[in-house]
Structures are given as C-alpha cells and as structure tokens.
Design a protein around this motif. Sequence first.
Motif, PDB file in Angstrom:
ATOM      1  N   ARG A  42     -47.275  -3.566  52.930  1.00 13.77           N
ATOM      2  CA  ARG A  42     -48.638  -3.010  53.023  1.00 13.77           C
ATOM      3  C   ARG A  42     -48.763  -2.113  54.260  1.00 13.77           C
ATOM      4  NH1 ARG A  42     -52.745  -0.506  51.820  1.00 13.77           N
ATOM      5  NH2 ARG A  42     -54.789  -1.159  52.518  1.00 13.77           N
ATOM      6  N   LEU A  98     -53.813  -5.660  59.842  1.00 15.75           N
ATOM      7  CA  LEU A  98     -53.868  -6.205  58.478  1.00 15.75           C
ATOM      8  C   LEU A  98     -54.176  -7.696  58.457  1.00 15.75           C
ATOM      9  CD1 LEU A  98     -50.857  -4.391  56.770  1.00 15.75           C
ATOM     10  CD2 LEU A  98     -53.247  -4.292  56.031  1.00 15.75           C
ATOM     11  N   ARG A 144     -63.508   6.982  49.100  1.00 19.86           N
ATOM     12  CA  ARG A 144     -64.313   6.479  50.219  1.00 19.86           C
ATOM     13  C   ARG A 144     -65.412   7.482  50.557  1.00 19.86           C
ATOM     14  NH1 ARG A 144     -59.056   5.459  52.088  1.00 19.86           N
ATOM     15  NH2 ARG A 144     -58.580   3.231  52.170  1.00 19.86           N
ATOM     16  N   LEU A 202     -58.101   1.687  58.390  1.00 20.90           N
ATOM     17  CA  LEU A 202     -57.930   1.592  56.940  1.00 20.90           C
ATOM     18  C   LEU A 202     -57.413   0.222  56.516  1.00 20.90           C
ATOM     19  CD1 LEU A 202     -56.372   5.077  56.065  1.00 20.90           C
ATOM     20  CD2 LEU A 202     -58.749   4.341  55.792  1.00 20.90           C
ATOM     21  N   GLY A 256     -68.388  -3.325  54.835  1.00 22.28           N
ATOM     22  CA  GLY A 256     -67.598  -2.188  54.358  1.00 22.28           C
ATOM     23  C   GLY A 256     -67.796  -0.882  55.093  1.00 22.28           C
ATOM     24  N   GLU A 261     -59.778  -1.913  54.834  1.00 28.71           N
ATOM     25  CA  GLU A 261     -60.238  -1.463  53.519  1.00 28.71           C
ATOM     26  C   GLU A 261     -61.720  -1.123  53.508  1.00 28.71           C
ATOM     27  OE1 GLU A 261     -58.982  -4.321  50.609  1.00 28.71           O
ATOM     28  OE2 GLU A 261     -56.862  -4.001  51.054  1.00 28.71           O
ATOM     29  N   GLU A 278     -65.216   0.723  52.824  1.00 34.16           N
ATOM     30  CA  GLU A 278     -65.797   1.563  51.777  1.00 34.16           C
ATOM     31  C   GLU A 278     -66.294   2.870  52.392  1.00 34.16           C
ATOM     32  OE1 GLU A 278     -69.386   1.321  48.449  1.00 34.16           O
ATOM     33  OE2 GLU A 278     -69.249  -0.203  50.015  1.00 34.16           O
ATOM     34  N   LEU A 324     -49.608   1.952  54.460  1.00 31.94           N
ATOM     35  CA  LEU A 324     -50.662   2.561  55.279  1.00 31.94           C
ATOM     36  C   LEU A 324     -50.087   3.648  56.180  1.00 31.94           C
ATOM     37  CD1 LEU A 324     -52.873  -0.488  56.304  1.00 31.94           C
ATOM     38  CD2 LEU A 324     -53.654   1.542  55.081  1.00 31.94           C
ATOM     39  N   ASP A 384     -49.675   6.646  54.227  1.00 31.58           N
ATOM     40  CA  ASP A 384     -50.970   7.310  54.000  1.00 31.58           C
ATOM     41  C   ASP A 384     -51.317   8.261  55.138  1.00 31.58           C
ATOM     42  OD1 ASP A 384     -51.353   6.002  51.624  1.00 31.58           O
ATOM     43  OD2 ASP A 384     -52.754   4.520  52.415  1.00 31.58           O
TER      44      ASP A 384
END
Length: 256
Positions: A133, A110, A203, A168, A86, A171, A173, A137, A140
């Motif tokens: 998806r 992705l 995040r 991103l 992550g 995904e 963390e 993004l 975003d």
Amino acid sequence: MDTVSDVPYIVEASGLTKEFKGFAAVKNVDLRIRRHTIHALIGPNGAGKTTCFNLITKFLEPTRGTIRLNGKDITRTPPADVARLGMVRSFQISATFPHLTVLENVRIALQRPIGNSFHFWKSETSLDALNDRAMALLADVDLISYAKHLAVELPYGRKRALEIATTLALEPEMLLLDEPTSGMGREDIARTADLIKRVSEGRTILMVEHNLSVVSDLSDMITVLARGEILTEGPYSEVSKNPQVVEAYMGTGGAH
C-alpha cells in the motif's frame, strides 16, 4: 441510495465571519465547494484567504456563520474529528520524520489512526504488510525511486510530494492544500501541479494558491477574496476578465 453523494456541495459555508479584536478579517462569506472539483481561493495579500482557509479547516473558530460538510454542521467540530469525517488538510498531521526513509514515513501514516499516537511499538514484520500500500501511494506521487532515501535528503518539491502521500494515506474525501507550490522553482511547480491533478481524481480539493498559472491550469472554480469579502466567483476564464479582479489582484504583477 448514497444520500451523501447526492448532495452536490461537499462543503457549504454561510455567513462566515472572523473578527480579531474588532477587525473583521473575513466578512459574511458564503462559500460552496462542489464535490469532485478543484476549488481555488485567491486574492491579494490581506484579502482574508488564509483566515478563510483556516476557518474551513477548523484551525480557527468563526465569530459568526456556519460550516457544513456533507450536510453535517461542523462549525464547532475539532479538526481531528473533521479529519475523521474525510476532510484533511495537508500538513495538518503529515509532518514527516526527517531521519526515517520515505517508505517508512508513508508506512507510519498508513498505520496511524487520526487522533491516536504513532504505533512505534509495532514489529517490523507487521509494518512490512503495509509495504504494498505504501509503495502504491509513493507511485501515486512519483516517489518510488526515492523510497529508500531519508526524508531529510529529499529536494524541497519532493518533500511536499511526500507530505501529500502521507495525507493520502488517510484516504480523505476532501484534501485542503495551503499554498502547495510556495517557494518552488518552475520545474517543481509543474511537477506539483501535475501531482495535484492526479490525486484530485475521485476527490475534492480546496487550495489557497498565489501562482495564477497553477490556478488557471487546475481550478474548476475560483473564489476571489478582497478585504475579507468575496469579490467574485467563477471559472478562470470569467474571473480573469473581471475589472475588479484585475484592479485588486491581477494588476499587482501576479497575473503572469
């Protein structure tokens, strides 16, 4: 109960030291990065911030010291494995394909598991399933209007936004940004700072950044390095008033 989120610090580095042929670029650095914050690493040229960043992101092995991610010792863990846990460095695996469109770049990100090859053999139809998806993004990072442009055609600041979008896609963390506004004009700097603020929601971000107005605007916590050691740490309001910082860093003309 989610025990990981009960640990306040996502990254804890202890006694971090890196020597190159007897020269200590980083000396006994203790660094704790609180979950869901933006933490900046700053310092004058030669302060050791890039080396420290490379140690945290596992691009360098420390001579001594330990690094823990969510309480797990990752000191000797390879970068790809750390990314699976992550913690992902932007541009680590997000080099864009210049002659594919912006949308195609994000779709590839992705459907690429970390450490595996790109699935170029996948049919166009199966990739279409990723469009929603991918477009989310792009929204975003404010790139919807560039979706059909070739990556090579993007202005510099927008290329960095695309690189963040492809990061991103994994995904993460925790996102690690190395000089995210380097080489940008004022308008791109403002846009990128806004982008970092938006993607930081939920995040943790660690960034090396030379632009102090960006640092003051974004950072919850700042660690100042000088000659490989931590000079001081705290929010910008405290750090900017520290006489040692003013002497070592702010006084170099980078304060404004």
